[in-house]
Design an enzyme around this catalytic site. Structure first.
Site, PDB file in Angstrom:
ATOM      1  N   THR A  36       0.826  -1.205   0.000  1.00 12.87           N
ATOM      2  CA  THR A  36       0.000   0.000   0.000  1.00 12.87           C
ATOM      3  C   THR A  36       0.864   1.261   0.000  1.00 12.87           C
ATOM      4  O   THR A  36       0.595   2.186  -0.775  1.00 12.87           O
ATOM      5  CB  THR A  36      -0.977  -0.007   1.192  1.00 12.87           C
ATOM      6  OG1 THR A  36      -1.806  -1.165   1.087  1.00 12.87           O
ATOM      7  CG2 THR A  36      -1.847   1.239   1.209  1.00 12.87           C
ATOM      8  N   GLU A  44       1.346   9.530  -5.738  1.00 17.43           N
ATOM      9  CA  GLU A  44       1.935  10.848  -5.498  1.00 17.43           C
ATOM     10  C   GLU A  44       2.840  11.245  -6.657  1.00 17.43           C
ATOM     11  O   GLU A  44       2.841  12.396  -7.094  1.00 17.43           O
ATOM     12  CB  GLU A  44       2.743  10.855  -4.197  1.00 17.43           C
ATOM     13  CG  GLU A  44       1.904  10.911  -2.956  1.00 17.43           C
ATOM     14  CD  GLU A  44       2.732  11.249  -1.737  1.00 17.43           C
ATOM     15  OE1 GLU A  44       2.810  12.448  -1.383  1.00 17.43           O
ATOM     16  OE2 GLU A  44       3.312  10.308  -1.152  1.00 17.43           O
ATOM     17  N   HIS A  70      -7.009   0.771  -0.988  1.00 15.74           N
ATOM     18  CA  HIS A  70      -6.263  -0.255  -1.724  1.00 15.74           C
ATOM     19  C   HIS A  70      -7.234  -1.413  -1.918  1.00 15.74           C
ATOM     20  O   HIS A  70      -7.577  -2.108  -0.965  1.00 15.74           O
ATOM     21  CB  HIS A  70      -5.019  -0.673  -0.942  1.00 15.74           C
ATOM     22  CG  HIS A  70      -4.018  -1.393  -1.769  1.00 15.74           C
ATOM     23  ND1 HIS A  70      -2.721  -1.561  -1.358  1.00 15.74           N
ATOM     24  CD2 HIS A  70      -4.095  -1.994  -2.982  1.00 15.74           C
ATOM     25  CE1 HIS A  70      -2.037  -2.240  -2.278  1.00 15.74           C
ATOM     26  NE2 HIS A  70      -2.873  -2.508  -3.274  1.00 15.74           N
TER      27      HIS A  70
END
Length: 134
Positions: A36, A44, A70
């Site tokens: 994750t 990002e 996730h």
């Protein structure tokens, strides 16, 4: 400042799942599947890669918020693609819709916020922490 930034700007980042970016390697789980934290980092990267080239010299963006799910595990060997779309500009705060897909399905989605900062001032304030630590 950031005059070229527009709603709808898109970014993309790609990686392959390896031993180094599994949940087991990150310490975020006990399985050898895409971690994750690695997925979040890829999301990002998709966001920052879309806006950082458009900033004025001396400016960068820093991540300030991540809210993602996730949804599915991805095994070692598969490619993961993260995509971002700039959906809100509020002064220096940028909000992105982010998604990640492996070769078969959607594995993650959510939102990510970044903030535009002056790199020199940001790093100077960060370095000052070392001088004030007891």
């Amino acid at each position: 400042m950031a005059g070229e930034l527009k709603i709808g700007l898109r970014g993309k980042a790609v990686t392959r799942v390896t031993e180094e970016n599994t949940a087991l390697a990150y310490g975020s789980g006990g399985a050898k599947v895409f971690a994750t934290p690695a997925m979040i980092g890829l999301m990002e990267n998709a966001a920052l890669s879309s806006v950082d080239p458009l900033l004025e010299p001396g400016q960068i963006t820093v991540g300030i918020r991540v809210d993602v799910e996730h949804l599915a595990a991805t095994p070692i060997g598969m490619e993961v693609v993260a995509r971002s779309e700039l959906v809100e500009i509020d002064g220096k705060r940028l909000v992105f819709r982010v998604e990640a897909h492996d070769e078969q399905e959607l594995i993650g989605r959510g939102t990510h916020e970044r903030f535009i900062v002056n790199q020199e001032r940001f790093l100077s304030r960060t370095a000052a922490k070392l001088k004030t630590t007891p």
